[in-house]
Scaffold this active site. Structure first.
Site, PDB file in Angstrom:
ATOM      1  N   ASP A   9       0.853  -1.176   0.000  1.00  0.00           N
ATOM      2  CA  ASP A   9       0.000   0.000   0.000  1.00  0.00           C
ATOM      3  C   ASP A   9       0.900   1.240   0.000  1.00  0.00           C
ATOM      4  O   ASP A   9       2.074   1.164   0.382  1.00  0.00           O
ATOM      5  CB  ASP A   9      -0.879  -0.038   1.259  1.00  0.00           C
ATOM      6  CG  ASP A   9      -1.646   1.234   1.444  1.00  0.00           C
ATOM      7  OD1 ASP A   9      -2.363   1.633   0.508  1.00  0.00           O
ATOM      8  OD2 ASP A   9      -1.508   1.858   2.523  1.00  0.00           O
ATOM      9  N   ASP A  11      -0.288   5.075   0.801  1.00  0.00           N
ATOM     10  CA  ASP A  11      -0.583   6.090   1.819  1.00  0.00           C
ATOM     11  C   ASP A  11      -0.749   5.452   3.200  1.00  0.00           C
ATOM     12  O   ASP A  11      -1.598   4.574   3.393  1.00  0.00           O
ATOM     13  CB  ASP A  11      -1.852   6.861   1.447  1.00  0.00           C
ATOM     14  CG  ASP A  11      -1.731   7.542   0.075  1.00  0.00           C
ATOM     15  OD1 ASP A  11      -0.607   7.896  -0.320  1.00  0.00           O
ATOM     16  OD2 ASP A  11      -2.769   7.700  -0.586  1.00  0.00           O
TER      17      ASP A  11
HETATM   18 MG    MG Z   1      -3.161   3.135   3.210  1.00  0.00          MG
END
Ligand code: MG
Length: 177
Positions: A9, A11
């Site tokens: 992932d 962010d």
């Molecule tokens: Mg995230």
């Protein structure tokens, strides 16, 4: 070619989660992210970036802006490129039919097929329940990190003990086989 894959992932996992970040100048790496990715590559993992960007679907910014943020992140990581063997930017909002948007496992499944990965040697690391859900739906393992906006100890998969949780990406990678 290695058959190990690490899905990441963006962010809250690699960079500080700033809602609807569209300005490359605002990218802030989470401490240890570069070292973690470097270590994962040394362990033989191919890296794949898998990020939900509903700001595109909402019309707040363009896919090109998201790509510029990714490019700035890679610049700050300072690793020999390309850092990621493949990238998925899922543009859908939660209200739109999910194609690639996590927890859809579609990107993971397509990537496993395209790159000839062994699912038993693949992991997803992320800070949200959607990350863990995508991994579970794809049949790969997951680890949660505490560098996002939500305490992962509140996630069902974490509290049940089926998904391990780490303070940072670097700590999660240090525990990878
Ligand atoms: Mg995230």
């Amino acid at each position: 070619m290695t058959r190990k894959g690490l899905f990441l992932d963006r962010d809250g996992t690699l960079i500080v989660d700033q809602v609807y970040l569209a300005d490359p100048a605002g990218v802030i790496l989470i401490p240890g992210a570069a070292e973690g990715l470097e270590r994962a590559r040394a362990l033989g993992y191919q890296l794949f970036l898998f990020t939900n960007q509903s700001g595109i679907g909402r019309g707040y910014y363009t896919r090109e802006a998201a790509l510029r943020v990714n490019a700035r992140m890679e610049e700050l990581l300072g690793l020999p490129g390309p850092v990621f063997a493949d990238t998925c930017i899922a543009p859908e909002t939660p209200d739109q039919p999910a194609v690639y948007r996590k927890p859809s496992p579609r990107f993971i499944l397509e990537t496993i097929a395209r790159h000839g990965l062994d699912p038993s040697q693949c992991w997803m690391i992320g800070d949200s329940e959607a990350d863990l859900g995508a991994a579970q739906a794809a049949g790969i393992r997951a680890a949660a990190v505490r560098t996002g906006k939500v305490d992962p100890d509140t996630f069902a998969a974490v509290s049940s003990g089926s998904v391990p949780v780490f303070d940072t990406l670097a700590a999660a990678v240090a525990a990878l086989p």
